[in-house]
Design a protein around this motif. Structure first.
Motif, mmCIF file in Angstrom:
data_model
loop_
_atom_site.group_PDB
_atom_site.id
_atom_site.type_symbol
_atom_site.label_atom_id
_atom_site.label_comp_id
_atom_site.label_asym_id
_atom_site.label_seq_id
_atom_site.Cartn_x
_atom_site.Cartn_y
_atom_site.Cartn_z
ATOM 1 N N PHE A 185 -62.830 -74.890 -5.385
ATOM 2 C CA PHE A 185 -63.315 -76.280 -5.298
ATOM 3 C C PHE A 185 -62.508 -77.191 -6.214
ATOM 4 N N VAL A 295 -63.995 -76.877 0.770
ATOM 5 C CA VAL A 295 -65.244 -77.132 0.041
ATOM 6 C C VAL A 295 -66.321 -76.176 0.543
ATOM 7 N N SER A 298 -65.597 -72.631 -0.650
ATOM 8 C CA SER A 298 -65.909 -72.482 -2.081
ATOM 9 C C SER A 298 -67.425 -72.347 -2.273
#
Length: 352
Positions: A185, A295, A298
């Protein structure tokens, strides 16, 4: 010969047969794989994975030769299934066991398939950095997958032996996945770069083996002055194999959060790897559109890591494999939908 050995040998023979057909049919022409062909290939591999899910759902007990309640109870303990079995209803308990095996397989498959997408980002970078012609992608990826199957087999059964003997290893895996997810991230917007001249694999190969300076069509090796030299295409294959080892360090512990049965980990892992090649050709030109996927991945790694760390509490709260599957699919759906709903703003250059 045990049922497990029969299952694993049959599975490996099936994989090698499919890859041999694939390599023979699609690589001879050395033509770039089109979107339509990639979509058909992806559909075939997903259908085969779903077919295997149904096989496990109906005959999963045969994998470990579960023919009595005592054996069923032992397998339930050995692989940490935590199923509530009824000793007076063997058939009902067996059906519950099979259903759970099938669910663990499909959840592991979805996790590995999702994490494979990050592998595609890197593969695109490798092919671009070495200026590989698209018509040779397929050959490199097929041979890369054969190597990946062998390495994953070793990794998974070594990992299973570690977990079996040192259960606390799961907490190390969990902490590592949380760390990896957080770092993914943090670094999500960093431009990744591969330097062909200074890559570790290139330096190692150049030091210890003969390397030909330029591509020779689809050849991995050529003979020059009686000496066998590896071509840059073979170096690309080695780098993809090296990259897969690094990705396996994330993905294999992630699947162990879903199931502790090494055979299910292997089956789900390999089905996802086999589908990765066709998914590469499907996404190679549009992968940048899914800018929120990192994203999502992660978040997925952090979720899986926390689940491994808090496994005991998750069980107390009644958090099942089905709940995990719902969360995983939800994370992926939201990240893909967000990418499509909020496309990346294109940088416009101003001319003076």
């Amino acid at each position: 010969m045990t049922n497990e050995l029969i299952f694993i040998c049959g599975f490996i023979v099936f994989i090698m047969l499919m890859l041999a057909i694939d390599l023979g049919i699609f690589t001879r022409s050395n033509k770039p794989v089109g979107i339509k062909q990639a979509a058909i290939m992806s559909g075939v591999w997903v259908a085969l994975a779903l077919g295997f899910y149904l096989l496990i759902y109906n005959y999963g007990h045969l994998l470990h030769n579960v023919d009595s309640f005592a054996v069923l109870q032992q397998k339930n303990l050995d692989n940490f299934h935590k199923l509530k079995l009824n000793p007076v209803d063997f058939e009902g308990s067996l059906a519950l066991y099979r259903k759970n095996l099938a669910l663990e397989f499909i959840t592991g498959y979805v996790v590995e398939y999702a994490l494979s997408v990050d592998n595609i980002f890197v593969m695109v970078l490798i092919f671009s950095a070495f200026s590989v012609e698209p018509k040779y992608y397929h050959k490199v990826l097929v041979w890369g997958i054969i190597g990946a199957v062998i390495m994953r087999f070793i990794f998974i059964f070594v990992g299973a032996a570690l977990i079996d003997n040192f259960h606390w290893v799961l907490h190390i895996f969990g902490a590592f996945l949380v760390y990896t997810g957080v770092m993914m991230f943090v670094n999500r917007n960093q431009e990744e770069h591969i330097d062909p001249q200074n890559h570790k694999v290139v330096k190692f190969a150049s030091r210890y083996f003969g390397v030909h300076p330029k591509f020779e069509g689809s050849k991995f090796f050529i003979k020059q002055n009686g000496k066998k030299l590896m071509t840059p295409l073979f170096l690309v294959l080695l780098i993809i194999e090296f990259t897969d080892v690094i990705f396996a360090v994330d993905s294999i512990p992630a699947i162990f959060s879903v199931t502790k049965d090494p055979y299910l980990v292997f089956f789900s892992n390999i089905f996802a790897i086999l589908g990765l090649r066709s998914m590469f050709f499907l996404l190679v030109n549009i992968i940048e559109k899914f800018h929120y996927l990192k994203v999502g991945l992660s978040a997925l790694l952090v979720f899986i890591g926390l689940k491994m760390l808090g496994g005991h509490y998750a069980e107390q709260w009644g958090f099942t494999t089905m709940h995990s599957l719902i969360v995983i699919v939800g994370i992926l759906t939201v990240s893909v939908a967000a990418s499509l709903a909020f496309p990346k703003a294109k940088t416009v250059q101003k001319h003076h």
